[in-house]
Motif scaffolding. Structure first.
Motif, PDB file in Angstrom:
ATOM      1  N   LEU A   1      -8.876   2.268   3.366  1.00  0.00           N
ATOM      2  CA  LEU A   1      -9.292   3.368   4.057  1.00  0.00           C
ATOM      3  C   LEU A   1      -8.124   4.609   4.458  1.00  0.00           C
ATOM      4  O   LEU A   1      -7.354   4.296   5.450  1.00  0.00           O
ATOM      5  CB  LEU A   1     -10.079   3.045   5.173  1.00  0.00           C
ATOM      6  N   ARG A   2      -8.210   5.755   4.708  1.00  0.00           N
ATOM      7  CA  ARG A   2      -7.208   6.370   4.623  1.00  0.00           C
ATOM      8  C   ARG A   2      -7.933   7.337   5.723  1.00  0.00           C
ATOM      9  O   ARG A   2      -9.297   7.925   6.317  1.00  0.00           O
ATOM     10  CB  ARG A   2      -7.212   7.493   3.727  1.00  0.00           C
TER      11      ARG A   2
ATOM     12  N   ALA B   1     -15.065   2.412  11.417  1.00  0.00           N
ATOM     13  CA  ALA B   1     -13.539   2.428  11.325  1.00  0.00           C
ATOM     14  C   ALA B   1     -13.068   3.857  11.078  1.00  0.00           C
ATOM     15  O   ALA B   1     -14.009   4.410   9.729  1.00  0.00           O
ATOM     16  CB  ALA B   1     -13.343   0.988  10.947  1.00  0.00           C
ATOM     17  N   THR B   2     -12.382   3.838  11.714  1.00  0.00           N
ATOM     18  CA  THR B   2     -11.437   5.477  11.536  1.00  0.00           C
ATOM     19  C   THR B   2      -9.835   4.579  11.182  1.00  0.00           C
ATOM     20  O   THR B   2      -9.578   3.994  12.334  1.00  0.00           O
ATOM     21  CB  THR B   2     -11.707   6.528  12.240  1.00  0.00           C
ATOM     22  N   THR B   3      -9.485   6.098  10.666  1.00  0.00           N
ATOM     23  CA  THR B   3      -7.697   5.463  10.517  1.00  0.00           C
ATOM     24  C   THR B   3      -7.120   6.284  11.414  1.00  0.00           C
ATOM     25  O   THR B   3      -7.024   7.567  10.619  1.00  0.00           O
ATOM     26  CB  THR B   3      -7.213   4.361  10.032  1.00  0.00           C
ATOM     27  N   ASP B   4      -5.669   6.602  11.323  1.00  0.00           N
ATOM     28  CA  ASP B   4      -5.216   7.530  11.281  1.00  0.00           C
ATOM     29  C   ASP B   4      -3.460   7.364  10.409  1.00  0.00           C
ATOM     30  O   ASP B   4      -2.684   8.248  10.331  1.00  0.00           O
ATOM     31  CB  ASP B   4      -4.489   7.728  12.283  1.00  0.00           C
ATOM     32  N   LYS B   5      -3.818   6.464   9.699  1.00  0.00           N
ATOM     33  CA  LYS B   5      -2.341   5.671   8.668  1.00  0.00           C
ATOM     34  C   LYS B   5      -3.876   4.817   7.473  1.00  0.00           C
ATOM     35  O   LYS B   5      -4.089   3.971   7.958  1.00  0.00           O
ATOM     36  CB  LYS B   5      -1.490   5.302   9.370  1.00  0.00           C
ATOM     37  N   PRO B   6      -2.827   4.995   5.950  1.00  0.00           N
ATOM     38  CA  PRO B   6      -3.108   4.551   5.127  1.00  0.00           C
ATOM     39  C   PRO B   6      -2.903   2.466   5.791  1.00  0.00           C
ATOM     40  O   PRO B   6      -2.337   2.277   6.273  1.00  0.00           O
ATOM     41  CB  PRO B   6      -3.168   4.749   4.139  1.00  0.00           C
ATOM     42  N   THR B   7      -4.844   2.067   5.205  1.00  0.00           N
ATOM     43  CA  THR B   7      -4.588   0.801   6.279  1.00  0.00           C
ATOM     44  C   THR B   7      -5.536   0.474   4.877  1.00  0.00           C
ATOM     45  O   THR B   7      -6.336   1.073   4.698  1.00  0.00           O
ATOM     46  CB  THR B   7      -5.069   0.884   7.410  1.00  0.00           C
TER      47      THR B   7
ATOM     48  N   LEU C   1       0.524  -1.247  -0.105  1.00  0.00           N
ATOM     49  CA  LEU C   1       0.027   0.171  -0.168  1.00  0.00           C
ATOM     50  C   LEU C   1       0.853   1.134  -0.049  1.00  0.00           C
ATOM     51  O   LEU C   1       1.903   1.243   0.682  1.00  0.00           O
ATOM     52  CB  LEU C   1      -1.053  -0.244   1.435  1.00  0.00           C
ATOM     53  N   ASP C   2       0.657   2.230  -0.715  1.00  0.00           N
ATOM     54  CA  ASP C   2       1.347   3.193  -1.549  1.00  0.00           C
ATOM     55  C   ASP C   2       3.210   3.101  -0.557  1.00  0.00           C
ATOM     56  O   ASP C   2       3.744   3.935  -0.339  1.00  0.00           O
ATOM     57  CB  ASP C   2       1.113   4.170  -0.005  1.00  0.00           C
ATOM     58  N   GLY C   3       3.233   1.890  -1.698  1.00  0.00           N
ATOM     59  CA  GLY C   3       5.106   1.812  -1.922  1.00  0.00           C
ATOM     60  C   GLY C   3       5.161   0.745  -1.112  1.00  0.00           C
ATOM     61  O   GLY C   3       6.581   0.532  -0.691  1.00  0.00           O
TER      62      GLY C   3
ATOM     63  N   ASN D   1      -3.714   2.621  12.760  1.00  0.00           N
ATOM     64  CA  ASN D   1      -4.229   2.797  14.306  1.00  0.00           C
ATOM     65  C   ASN D   1      -5.745   2.415  14.001  1.00  0.00           C
ATOM     66  O   ASN D   1      -6.139   3.986  13.297  1.00  0.00           O
ATOM     67  CB  ASN D   1      -4.009   3.582  15.776  1.00  0.00           C
ATOM     68  N   LEU D   2      -6.322   1.692  13.907  1.00  0.00           N
ATOM     69  CA  LEU D   2      -8.242   1.457  14.467  1.00  0.00           C
ATOM     70  C   LEU D   2      -9.192   1.915  15.323  1.00  0.00           C
ATOM     71  O   LEU D   2      -9.208   0.921  15.822  1.00  0.00           O
ATOM     72  CB  LEU D   2      -8.071  -0.157  12.989  1.00  0.00           C
TER      73      LEU D   2
END
Length: 376
Positions: free
Chosen positions: A358-359, A190-196, A115-117, A169-170
């Motif tokens: 999810l971003r 769900a929300t995240t603080d980093k692309p997942t 994901l994103d390299g 962190n999910l």
């Protein structure tokens, strides 16, 4: 002396009257059998009831749906999901009876994705692949639980960055509601603080017959799907969407589950029966019927509605008759079916499939309704 004995007897009677005997749930469960501690957190059983007298029970270990009691064609309340009668059996089991599944429901090939390299390595718990987020996925952890009212319970948990190899962190919230039309309504956020990547589902095992220990081969299934995602020998999608027409996977009209399950069709042989993702025709519309199962024995039908693009239909092909569930019932081979609403398997490695990324700043939402009706 006689007066003393009478006084003691009276006191004992008063004490016994003051001790309220624990009542079982409608499905025969005892809340006390779900009181324990896992990973330093208390376990419990949450009982949901609606105005019709239907009942659903949920435990905060693995966010599991333990029982669902709905009426059959004769009005008899019937438990339609498999599970255990105490928390110890759930903890000891490697199975997924009734469980919340994540961070990624179904399989991710080779237990890795990019994901994103950046490449992320996940648990290899299924023939070298990652299944249902690994052995310590959402199904095997403690959730914080809050009973909102008589009909709803909210489960929440923050999964740390790097948990099971997944980034970010999910922050997850799941609400189970037993509606007044006898549906188990499940909303995921769900929300995240980093692309997942995220793909959440429920892994309830259904048997609609009301006959403990029976198989589901005479129950009927309909799936509103023109296409499915074919898999290789290890059940990983082969980057193709194929038509169901002229195959045993054409379930657009109701058919007995056992009618074609043992045919020599390649995809059935690989899964030892039905264990595939169907591409739904519903276009994400929660109001359009995605699938329907029906037991001619009980008259109970299960209607499934979802905003997800796919559904995994699994027929208990790996059940081996060794599991002993509620009330000591032995669960046989093909003793239940699953209808797991989802994005497609291995989507993180399949650019042509709908995205599961999810971003930060976005909110993941998924909605599944298991509605129980009677076909008389």
């Amino acid at each position: 002396m006689k007066r003393l004995c009478m006084a003691v007897m009276a006191m004992c009677m008063l004490l016994s009257c003051g001790e309220k005997k624990e009542e079982a749930t409608l499905s025969g469960l005892m809340k006390s059998d779900f009181v324990s501690e896992v990973d330093g957190k208390p376990t419990a059983l949450y009982v949901l009831k609606n105005k019709n007298g239907a009942e659903a029970c949920v435990t905060n270990y693995g966010g599991r749906l333990v029982s669902v009691m709905v009426p059959d064609k004769n009005g008899k309340m019937t438990d339609v999901v498999l599970g255990y009668g105490n928390i110890a059996d759930y903890v000891a089991s490697s199975g997924n009876f009734g469980a919340l599944i994540g961070r990624y429901g179904n399989r991710i090939a080779q237990g890795k994705f990019t994901l994103d390299g950046t490449e992320y390595e996940l648990p290899h718990n299924d023939n070298g692949h990652c299944l249902h987020g690994g052995d310590k996925g959402f199904h095997a952890v403690m959730w914080d639980a809050k009973q909102i009212n008589d009909q709803s319970v909210e489960l929440s948990r923050v999964f740390p960055d790097g948990d099971a190899g997944f980034p970010g962190n999910l922050d997850v919230k799941v609400i189970y509601t037993l509606t007044d039309d006898n549906a188990v309504d499940i909303k995921y956020e769900a929300t995240t603080d980093k692309p997942t990547v995220v793909n959440l589902t429920n892994h309830s095992y259904f048997n609609l017959s009301g006959v403990p220990g029976s198989d589901i081969l005479d129950e009927e299934i309909m799936i509103n799907a023109d296409n499915y995602t074919p898999v290789d020998s290890l059940l990983i999608p082969v980057s193709e969407i194929a038509p169901v027409e002229n195959t045993p996977l054409d379930l657009r009209q109701p058919v007995a589950i056992g009618a074609h399950i043992d045919e020599s069709f390649d995809q059935l042989v690989k899964g030892r029966g039905y264990d595939l993702n169907w591409v739904l025709n519903t276009n994400g519309d929660i109001n359009v019927l995605a699938a329907k199962a029906y037991s001619p024995t009980s008259g109970i039908a299960l209607e499934v509605y979802t905003n997800e693009p796919g559904i995994q239909f699994y027929t208990g092909n790996f059940m081996d008759g060794k599991d002993k569930g509620k009330q000591g019932t032995v669960y046989p081979h093909r003793g239940a079916f699953c209808l797991e609403t989802q994005h497609y398997p291995d989507s993180p490695n399949q650019p042509s499939f709908p995205s599961v990324v999810l971003r930060p700043g976005e909110k993941y939402t998924s909605h599944c309704i298991y509605k129980f009706v009677v076909n008389k």
